[in-house]
Scaffold this motif. Structure first.
Motif, short mmCIF file in Angstrom:
data_model
loop_
_atom_site.label_atom_id
_atom_site.label_comp_id
_atom_site.label_asym_id
_atom_site.label_seq_id
_atom_site.Cartn_x
_atom_site.Cartn_y
_atom_site.Cartn_z
N HIS A 197 -18.04 60.11 45.26
CA HIS A 197 -17.02 59.40 44.70
C HIS A 197 -17.15 57.89 45.13
N GLY A 198 -18.37 57.46 45.45
CA GLY A 198 -18.65 56.05 45.70
C GLY A 198 -18.08 55.22 46.80
N ARG A 199 -17.40 55.92 47.67
CA ARG A 199 -16.69 55.75 48.92
C ARG A 199 -17.52 56.02 50.14
N LEU A 200 -17.92 54.73 50.90
CA LEU A 200 -18.81 55.19 52.12
C LEU A 200 -18.11 55.31 53.17
N PRO A 201 -18.33 56.17 54.06
CA PRO A 201 -17.50 56.63 55.20
C PRO A 201 -17.66 55.55 56.30
N ILE A 202 -17.30 54.13 56.12
CA ILE A 202 -17.64 53.28 57.28
C ILE A 202 -16.61 53.62 58.33
N PRO A 203 -17.22 53.79 59.60
CA PRO A 203 -16.60 54.39 60.76
C PRO A 203 -15.31 53.29 61.34
N ILE A 204 -15.54 51.97 61.00
CA ILE A 204 -14.69 51.14 61.82
C ILE A 204 -14.16 50.18 60.63
N GLU A 205 -12.94 49.61 60.99
CA GLU A 205 -12.15 48.52 59.94
C GLU A 205 -12.74 47.18 60.29
N VAL A 206 -13.52 46.47 59.44
CA VAL A 206 -13.81 45.18 59.58
C VAL A 206 -13.45 44.21 58.49
N PRO A 207 -13.17 43.08 58.82
CA PRO A 207 -12.64 42.20 57.92
C PRO A 207 -13.92 41.97 56.86
N TYR A 208 -13.47 41.54 55.65
CA TYR A 208 -14.68 41.15 54.52
C TYR A 208 -15.33 39.95 54.82
N PRO A 209 -16.39 39.89 55.05
CA PRO A 209 -17.30 38.67 55.31
C PRO A 209 -17.03 37.58 54.36
N ALA A 210 -17.05 36.33 54.79
CA ALA A 210 -16.95 35.14 53.76
C ALA A 210 -18.46 34.80 53.39
N LYS A 211 -18.61 34.29 52.14
CA LYS A 211 -19.69 33.85 51.64
C LYS A 211 -20.03 32.49 52.40
N SER A 212 -21.28 32.11 52.33
CA SER A 212 -21.92 30.89 52.94
C SER A 212 -21.09 29.57 52.45
N GLY A 213 -20.65 28.70 53.31
CA GLY A 213 -19.95 27.72 52.71
C GLY A 213 -18.46 27.78 52.86
N GLU A 214 -17.89 29.12 52.76
CA GLU A 214 -16.52 29.19 52.72
C GLU A 214 -15.83 29.30 54.21
N LYS A 215 -14.53 29.11 54.13
CA LYS A 215 -13.96 29.14 55.26
C LYS A 215 -13.79 30.68 55.85
N LYS A 216 -14.06 30.86 57.19
CA LYS A 216 -14.01 32.47 57.43
C LYS A 216 -12.93 32.47 58.32
N PHE A 217 -12.04 31.68 58.51
CA PHE A 217 -10.66 32.08 59.35
C PHE A 217 -9.97 32.93 58.50
N PHE A 218 -9.85 34.44 59.01
CA PHE A 218 -8.93 35.33 58.49
C PHE A 218 -9.19 35.68 57.21
N LYS A 219 -10.61 35.68 56.80
CA LYS A 219 -11.04 35.78 55.49
C LYS A 219 -10.96 37.54 55.51
N GLY A 220 -10.08 38.16 54.67
CA GLY A 220 -10.09 39.65 54.31
C GLY A 220 -9.67 40.25 55.86
N ALA A 221 -8.98 39.83 56.55
CA ALA A 221 -8.28 40.11 57.88
C ALA A 221 -7.27 40.97 57.55
N ILE A 222 -6.87 41.96 58.09
CA ILE A 222 -5.51 42.47 58.26
C ILE A 222 -4.52 42.30 59.15
N LEU A 223 -3.38 41.79 58.55
CA LEU A 223 -2.40 41.01 59.43
C LEU A 223 -1.32 42.27 59.94
N LEU A 224 -1.28 42.20 61.23
CA LEU A 224 -0.48 43.24 61.93
C LEU A 224 0.69 42.59 62.27
N ASN A 225 1.95 43.20 62.07
CA ASN A 225 3.13 42.86 62.28
C ASN A 225 3.51 43.24 63.90
#
Length: 225
Positions: A197-225
């Motif tokens: 089904h095209g879904r990898l069983p990634i064991p940990i939750e990680v933010p999506y990486p930013a491309k080179s040259g982009e700002k990496k602050f909170f890129k793809g991060a999950i905000l917790l209330n």
């Protein structure tokens, strides 16, 4: 042949046993020559140990810059040029060269369609429940499936775009970077995922990486209330 061997062995042993060591003392039989050990330390020319560090060509940049002083070599490298070679498996055409004063490298994968068809067939069998005896064991102790089969040219593209050119051999040693690499494959190249089904069983939750040259602050991060 055999008499010659026996005669040679006897002759060598006879010479070894007949050596006269009566006139030598313990110091004479020592392995080291103390006259060499007590002498001045040898001098080294560090210029031969320097490596090319790039930048402006000077007289102190090492052997590589010294070679550039060769007029024929410099003139051959100064203009536009290119060279094409094949990878060891013959599936990638790599072109390096210089164009408009800038060096470049390009890679062309020649079996992308074959890899994609092989991945689709594997995923179909996996979704049908056919086991893969060569697949890795999952954390629950059960037999899983192969995660992906990514063409080399796409793997290099991900490494350059998201990880600053860091090779997979280094990425996979870090748990977070490895999970981020898998996230990029799942998001941008799902056609090369072998897992059902095209879904990898990634064991940990990680933010999506930013491309080179982009700002990496909170890129793809999950905000917790």
């Amino acid at each position: 042949m055999w008499p010659f061997l026996f005669a040679t062995k006897y002759y060598m042993n006879n010479n070894l046993h007949n050596v006269d060591l009566s006139g030598l003392n313990a110091e004479d039989l020592a392995y080291e020559d103390k006259s060499l050990l007590e002498g001045p330390d040898p001098e080294y020319d560090e210029n031969f140990l320097r490596q090319d560090t790039g930048g402006m060509v000077t007289a102190h940049n090492g052997v590589a810059d010294g070679l550039l002083k060769n007029d024929r070599l410099y003139n051959a490298m100064k203009g536009d040029w290119e060279r094409t070679t094949l990878s060891q498996d013959g599936n990638m055409r790599i072109t390096t060269g210089r164009q408009d004063g800038k060096f470049f490298i390009s890679r062309e994968q020649m079996n992308v369609e074959q890899v994609q068809a092989r991945v689709a067939a594997y995923r179909t069998d996996a979704e049908a429940g056919l086991p893969d005896p060569l697949a890795p064991i999952m954390p629950d102790g059960k037999l899983g499936y192969k995660w992906m089969e990514l063409p080399d040219v796409l793997a290099v593209r991900i490494q350059d775009d998201y990880f600053g050119g860091m090779p997979w051999a280094a990425i996979k040693r870090d748990r977070t970077l490895k999970a981020q690499f898998y996230r990029v494959v799942q998001q941008e190249y799902p056609a090369f995922i072998c897992y059902p089904h095209g879904r990898l069983p990634i064991p940990i939750e990680v933010p999506y990486p930013a491309k080179s040259g982009e700002k990496k602050f909170f890129k793809g991060a999950i905000l917790l209330n």
